[in-house]
Write an enzyme that holds these catalytic residues in place. Structure first.
Site, short mmCIF file in Angstrom:
data_model
loop_
_atom_site.label_atom_id
_atom_site.label_comp_id
_atom_site.label_asym_id
_atom_site.label_seq_id
_atom_site.Cartn_x
_atom_site.Cartn_y
_atom_site.Cartn_z
N CYS A 277 0.86 -1.24 -0.02
CA CYS A 277 -0.08 0.12 0.16
C CYS A 277 0.74 1.44 0.08
O CYS A 277 0.67 2.21 -1.14
CB CYS A 277 -0.82 -0.03 0.96
C1 UGA Z 1 -1.43 0.46 5.36
C2 UGA Z 1 -2.68 1.12 6.16
O1 UGA Z 1 -2.17 1.46 7.51
C3 UGA Z 1 -4.01 0.71 6.15
O2 UGA Z 1 -4.77 1.78 6.99
C4 UGA Z 1 -4.50 0.79 4.77
O3 UGA Z 1 -5.91 0.26 4.63
C5 UGA Z 1 -3.71 -0.31 4.24
O4 UGA Z 1 -2.08 0.29 3.97
C6 UGA Z 1 -4.27 -0.45 2.62
O5 UGA Z 1 -3.94 0.68 1.91
O6 UGA Z 1 -4.74 -1.52 2.15
P1 UGA Z 1 -0.33 -2.16 5.92
O7 UGA Z 1 0.25 -1.82 4.47
O8 UGA Z 1 -1.12 -3.24 6.27
O9 UGA Z 1 -1.69 -1.10 6.00
O10 UGA Z 1 0.62 -1.53 7.16
P2 UGA Z 1 1.20 -0.65 8.20
O11 UGA Z 1 0.92 -1.48 9.41
O12 UGA Z 1 0.43 0.66 8.20
O13 UGA Z 1 2.69 -0.38 7.64
C7 UGA Z 1 2.95 -0.05 6.55
C8 UGA Z 1 4.31 0.24 6.61
O14 UGA Z 1 5.11 0.85 7.46
C9 UGA Z 1 4.99 -1.22 6.69
O15 UGA Z 1 6.21 -1.28 5.89
C10 UGA Z 1 5.82 -1.04 8.23
O16 UGA Z 1 6.85 -1.82 8.43
C11 UGA Z 1 6.08 0.30 8.16
N1 UGA Z 1 6.22 1.25 9.35
C12 UGA Z 1 5.23 1.04 10.31
C13 UGA Z 1 7.54 1.51 9.54
O17 UGA Z 1 8.59 1.53 8.93
N2 UGA Z 1 7.85 2.45 10.77
C14 UGA Z 1 6.73 2.31 11.78
O18 UGA Z 1 6.94 2.85 12.88
C15 UGA Z 1 5.46 1.70 11.45
#
Ligand code: UGA
Length: 456
Positions: A277
């Site tokens: 995403c």
């Molecule tokens: C994301 C959004 O958070 C959801 O709200 C959305 O519905 C979804 O995309 C989508 O468009 O379908 P997701 O990709 O499952 O969800 O993951 P997240 O938990 O938000 O993490 C995204 C990325 O950020 C990951 O690579 C994670 O490792 C990274 N991340 C997260 C960091 O690098 N640092 C952080 O502090 C937190």
């Protein structure tokens, strides 16, 4: 009301399984016979915590089924959710071909349907797309909004907690072609105690992009601070960001305690974001902006560039400590985040490719994502796969932590010292105790460099 869902991928299956849990009979349509067969046997085709159990129960209860027959599924339902993939076309734009195919097939199916039908776009599409798809369907069926209504209903599901995100939403965004369509969709969510926001179609589309790009921005912002902390020296970015988060405008006090905001999870420095995403959505919005509207989105550009740079910077921390040629490097984690087997756009992919290009031998270690990793790199010289971190570290010359799986974050310096040929660890997620690890071994971490030097 019966629901049909086009696309039994991540969003489609979670959405369908959850609506059926709420009591709606759901039919999911997918092109892939094997996927359809597995779902009808009560199996989830991919890993998401709780999904397999939910699906098995709903299939058994006769409330959930899958089919390849879109026409029948659409005709016997009152609402169709479009949940097909919108992958990246090349590097940037989104590929709408699956959406167009779904709309064309739906048009055929709805041509001779007598009753009102609602089409709901769940796939993430750039602003303006749902309107175009509505016009396309209305033209092909000879019907108008009075007979086939359109809504855009973005999903906010995070992999790893998708069921809880669906069943206890913070908000339900309903972009509508007209009030009848919006009312129809709102009735499906009636039992959910969440804030409902009704907008036009393109606003709902942009809300989804605004949300994902905002969280991506927080990560890139944190990484910018991390790089600055490293440049200046003797500053720990974790302390910097903790100091920021305690601002009462971010963490308000209530009832004598400080509320910890969910956004704090994204104010963390590391080796960069990934997944299906954030990378896709930041790029697609930038592309829409520049190509579609001749507007230069400076902030989006920076978010994307910082993320890219951070991935390679993590590898360069290792390169500063050793010549990688012929060396065994353990990469701890290939999933884009813990609790998923998804490796799409994982920072690990670019890191591993860079390590291989530099002549290193890479041991890919992940508790769940080795299947997709094997598919990606295959069996080839220089790449091996390990489920257990002990095995990956045995005799290794360096290790990089990419995914904060608990199996990795619980490791102690002794686990590295007793196994590695040369104990060098790059902490790409800032999870290990800096003092303890720095004392015990050669340890580098994103967002901290010991020592200080003032610029001349
Ligand atoms: C994301 C959004 O958070 C959801 O709200 C959305 O519905 C979804 O995309 C989508 O468009 O379908 P997701 O990709 O499952 O969800 O993951 P997240 O938990 O938000 O993490 C995204 C990325 O950020 C990951 O690579 C994670 O490792 C990274 N991340 C997260 C960091 O690098 N640092 C952080 O502090 C937190």
């Amino acid at each position: 009301m019966k629901i049909s869902i086009i696309g039994a991928g991540y969003v489609g299956l979670v959405t369908g399984a959850c609506f059926s849990k709420l009591g709606f009979p759901v039919t999911c349509v997918d092109l892939n016979q094997e996927t359809v067969k597995r779902i009808n046997e009560g199996e989830a085709p991919f890993y998401e915590p709780g999904l397999a159990e939910l699906l098995a129960g709903q299939v058994k209860a006769g409330l959930f089924s899958a089919t390849v027959d879109l026409r029948q599924a659409a005709q016997y339902s009152g609402v169709t959710f479009v949940c097909v993939g919108t992958p990246m076309a090349g590097d940037r734009q989104i590929d709408l071909s699956f959406i167009i195919k779904a709309i064309d097939e739906l048009s055929e199916a709805l041509k001779d349907k007598k009753d009102y039908h609602l089409v709901v776009m769940k796939s993430t599409v750039v602003p303006g797309t749902t309107e175009k798809m509505a016009e396309r369907l209305w033209e092909m069926t000879g019907k108008g909004a009075g007979q086939v209504g359109f809504c855009m209903n973005p999903e906010f599901l995070r992999e790893g907690s998708a069921l809880a995100d669906f069943l206890s939403p913070d908000r339900i965004v309903i972009g509508q072609s007209d009030a009848k369509a919006g009312d129809y969709l709102a009735s499906l969510y009636e039992t959910m105690p969440a804030q409902v926001l009704r907008t036009n179609l393109r606003t709902a589309e942009l809300i989804k992009y605004a949300s994902n790009t905002f969280f991506a921005m927080l990560i890139s912002y944190s990484n910018e601070m991390a790089r600055l902390a490293e440049c200046i020296g003797d500053i720990d970015v974790i302390e910097v960001l903790s100091g920021l988060i305690l601002d009462r405008r971010i963490s308000p006090a209530a009832g004598g305690s400080i509320l910890s905001p969910g956004l704090a999870a994204y104010l963390k420095a590391g080796c960069g974001y990934g997944g299906s995403c954030f990378p896709k959505d930041t790029n697609a919005l930038r592309e829409l902006s520049t190509k579609g509207y001749d507007y230069n989105p400076l902030l989006l550009d920076a978010v994307i560039a910082i993320n890219e740079r951070q991935i390679y910077h993590t590898v360069s921390l290792l390169y500063k400590e050793m010549d990688p040629r012929g060396k065994e490097i353990a990469v701890l984690g290939v999933a884009f985040k813990p609790d998923t087997e998804d490796i799409r756009e994982s920072p690990a992919i670019k890191m591993i490719d860079r390590l291989l290009a530099g002549g290193a031998k890479v041991r890919i270690c992940d508790p769940r994502a080795l299947g997709p990793a094997r598919k990606h790199w295959g069996e080839r010289p220089g790449v091996s796969y390990c489920e257990d971190p002990g095995e990956a570290l045995k005799g290794a010359h360096g290790a990089i932590l990419v995914t904060s799986w608990p199996q990795f974050t619980c490791l102690e310096p002794e686990d590295f010292l007793k196994n590695m040929a040369t104990p060098l660890l790059i902490d790409g997620r800032g999870v290990y105790d800096r003092e303890k690890f720095s004392r015990a071994m050669n340890f580098r971490v994103i967002g901290y460099r010991p020592g200080s030097k003032n610029p001349a």
